[in-house]
Design a protein around this motif. Sequence first.
Motif, PDB file in Angstrom:
ATOM      1  N   THR A  16      56.724   1.271   5.263  1.00 21.17           N
ATOM      2  CA  THR A  16      55.582   1.342   6.155  1.00 21.17           C
ATOM      3  C   THR A  16      55.963   0.856   7.548  1.00 21.17           C
ATOM      4  O   THR A  16      57.028   0.263   7.758  1.00 21.17           O
ATOM      5  CB  THR A  16      54.435   0.477   5.632  1.00 21.17           C
ATOM      6  OG1 THR A  16      54.836  -0.904   5.667  1.00 21.17           O
ATOM      7  CG2 THR A  16      54.057   0.864   4.208  1.00 21.17           C
ATOM      8  N   GLU A  17      55.072   1.094   8.487  1.00 21.59           N
ATOM      9  CA  GLU A  17      55.290   0.622   9.853  1.00 21.59           C
ATOM     10  C   GLU A  17      55.457  -0.889   9.888  1.00 21.59           C
ATOM     11  O   GLU A  17      56.330  -1.415  10.584  1.00 21.59           O
ATOM     12  CB  GLU A  17      54.123   1.039  10.742  1.00 21.59           C
ATOM     13  CG  GLU A  17      54.266   0.611  12.183  1.00 21.59           C
ATOM     14  CD  GLU A  17      53.088   1.016  13.040  1.00 21.59           C
ATOM     15  OE1 GLU A  17      53.199   0.910  14.278  1.00 21.59           O
ATOM     16  OE2 GLU A  17      52.060   1.459  12.474  1.00 21.59           O
ATOM     17  N   ALA A  18      54.637  -1.609   9.136  1.00 18.68           N
ATOM     18  CA  ALA A  18      54.725  -3.072   9.119  1.00 18.68           C
ATOM     19  C   ALA A  18      56.063  -3.545   8.570  1.00 18.68           C
ATOM     20  O   ALA A  18      56.664  -4.490   9.089  1.00 18.68           O
ATOM     21  CB  ALA A  18      53.579  -3.654   8.293  1.00 18.68           C
ATOM     22  N   GLU A  19      56.534  -2.893   7.510  1.00 17.26           N
ATOM     23  CA  GLU A  19      57.828  -3.260   6.932  1.00 17.26           C
ATOM     24  C   GLU A  19      58.964  -2.997   7.919  1.00 17.26           C
ATOM     25  O   GLU A  19      59.894  -3.806   8.038  1.00 17.26           O
ATOM     26  CB  GLU A  19      58.064  -2.478   5.639  1.00 17.26           C
ATOM     27  CG  GLU A  19      57.148  -2.889   4.497  1.00 17.26           C
ATOM     28  CD  GLU A  19      57.240  -1.951   3.308  1.00 17.26           C
ATOM     29  OE1 GLU A  19      56.829  -2.364   2.205  1.00 17.26           O
ATOM     30  OE2 GLU A  19      57.715  -0.805   3.474  1.00 17.26           O
ATOM     31  N   ILE A  20      58.885  -1.878   8.623  1.00 21.56           N
ATOM     32  CA  ILE A  20      59.920  -1.540   9.596  1.00 21.56           C
ATOM     33  C   ILE A  20      59.949  -2.553  10.727  1.00 21.56           C
ATOM     34  O   ILE A  20      61.013  -3.046  11.117  1.00 21.56           O
ATOM     35  CB  ILE A  20      59.689  -0.117  10.144  1.00 21.56           C
ATOM     36  CG1 ILE A  20      59.919   0.923   9.041  1.00 21.56           C
ATOM     37  CG2 ILE A  20      60.624   0.160  11.328  1.00 21.56           C
ATOM     38  CD1 ILE A  20      59.489   2.328   9.418  1.00 21.56           C
ATOM     39  N   GLN A  21      58.772  -2.886  11.266  1.00 26.64           N
ATOM     40  CA  GLN A  21      58.715  -3.839  12.368  1.00 26.64           C
ATOM     41  C   GLN A  21      59.205  -5.218  11.948  1.00 26.64           C
ATOM     42  O   GLN A  21      59.899  -5.899  12.717  1.00 26.64           O
ATOM     43  CB  GLN A  21      57.286  -3.920  12.917  1.00 26.64           C
ATOM     44  CG  GLN A  21      56.785  -2.627  13.541  1.00 26.64           C
ATOM     45  CD  GLN A  21      57.705  -2.119  14.651  1.00 26.64           C
ATOM     46  OE1 GLN A  21      58.165  -2.888  15.486  1.00 26.64           O
ATOM     47  NE2 GLN A  21      57.964  -0.830  14.658  1.00 26.64           N
ATOM     48  N   ALA A  22      58.875  -5.622  10.738  1.00 26.44           N
ATOM     49  CA  ALA A  22      59.335  -6.926  10.248  1.00 26.44           C
ATOM     50  C   ALA A  22      60.849  -6.944  10.102  1.00 26.44           C
ATOM     51  O   ALA A  22      61.509  -7.940  10.441  1.00 26.44           O
ATOM     52  CB  ALA A  22      58.655  -7.243   8.919  1.00 26.44           C
ATOM     53  N   ARG A  23      61.403  -5.861   9.611  1.00 23.60           N
ATOM     54  CA  ARG A  23      62.852  -5.803   9.424  1.00 23.60           C
ATOM     55  C   ARG A  23      63.581  -5.748  10.760  1.00 23.60           C
ATOM     56  O   ARG A  23      64.634  -6.385  10.923  1.00 23.60           O
ATOM     57  CB  ARG A  23      63.214  -4.579   8.574  1.00 23.60           C
ATOM     58  CG  ARG A  23      64.692  -4.479   8.236  1.00 23.60           C
ATOM     59  CD  ARG A  23      65.188  -5.709   7.509  1.00 23.60           C
ATOM     60  NE  ARG A  23      66.592  -5.591   7.130  1.00 23.60           N
ATOM     61  CZ  ARG A  23      67.414  -6.605   6.990  1.00 23.60           C
ATOM     62  NH1 ARG A  23      66.971  -7.846   7.173  1.00 23.60           N
ATOM     63  NH2 ARG A  23      68.677  -6.412   6.656  1.00 23.60           N
ATOM     64  N   ILE A  24      63.037  -5.008  11.719  1.00 23.18           N
ATOM     65  CA  ILE A  24      63.639  -4.966  13.051  1.00 23.18           C
ATOM     66  C   ILE A  24      63.652  -6.361  13.671  1.00 23.18           C
ATOM     67  O   ILE A  24      64.641  -6.769  14.299  1.00 23.18           O
ATOM     68  CB  ILE A  24      62.899  -3.960  13.952  1.00 23.18           C
ATOM     69  CG1 ILE A  24      63.265  -2.535  13.548  1.00 23.18           C
ATOM     70  CG2 ILE A  24      63.229  -4.195  15.425  1.00 23.18           C
ATOM     71  CD1 ILE A  24      62.553  -1.466  14.325  1.00 23.18           C
TER      72      ILE A  24
END
Length: 209
Positions: A16-24
């Motif tokens: 998800t977008e949230a998972e991507i942003q957290a990983r970045i």
Amino acid sequence: MQPEDVAGDLTKVLHTEAEIQARIAELCRRIEADDAAALDEQPLLLVGVLKGAVMVMADLARELRIPVEMDWMAVSSYGSSTRSSGVVRILKDLDTELAGRRVLIVEDIIDSGLTLSWLVENLRSRGPRSVEVCALLRKPEAQRIAVDVTYCGFDIPDEFVIGYGLDYAERYRNLRAVGVLARHVYEHEETDAVELDEQEDGGVPAGEG
């Protein structure tokens, strides 16, 4: 665009977008720590690979709390087929001199690794202090040549993925997640009838990069 906007074209959402942003954000904290240890007066140079890395590059650069410079390259390893031609062409070269610079190649996805491996060696031949790789996604099962990836967001299955910069025939790049494209979207189309956009290393269905 959200996954629900193209629900009929996806078999599943991988990240998800949230998972991507957290990983970045996690990757950026590592990059910052490594930058501090490098003791280099020049800013880290981010090299984005067009077109797929645009989203990753933008979010990575904005999240970083250190000075950076940005430049772009576009390369092609195949033309109108889904198989790599084995010949890499530079479609857009860098505007920045690399001598003595620390370079971080920013990629959306690593598939076979063929083109990325060539790109790393090409940039190393220009006399930089170092060349490292940051990729949001990596397909270990599809990898044909080893590429040293310093910063990797997610390992994913060897499936046709779209979103967050990844496309199919220039569609879905603006999807705010990474998902698996349903086979019915592309299986009925002739491969040579679709204008292929270059992914990091070819050998995939139309686009995906």
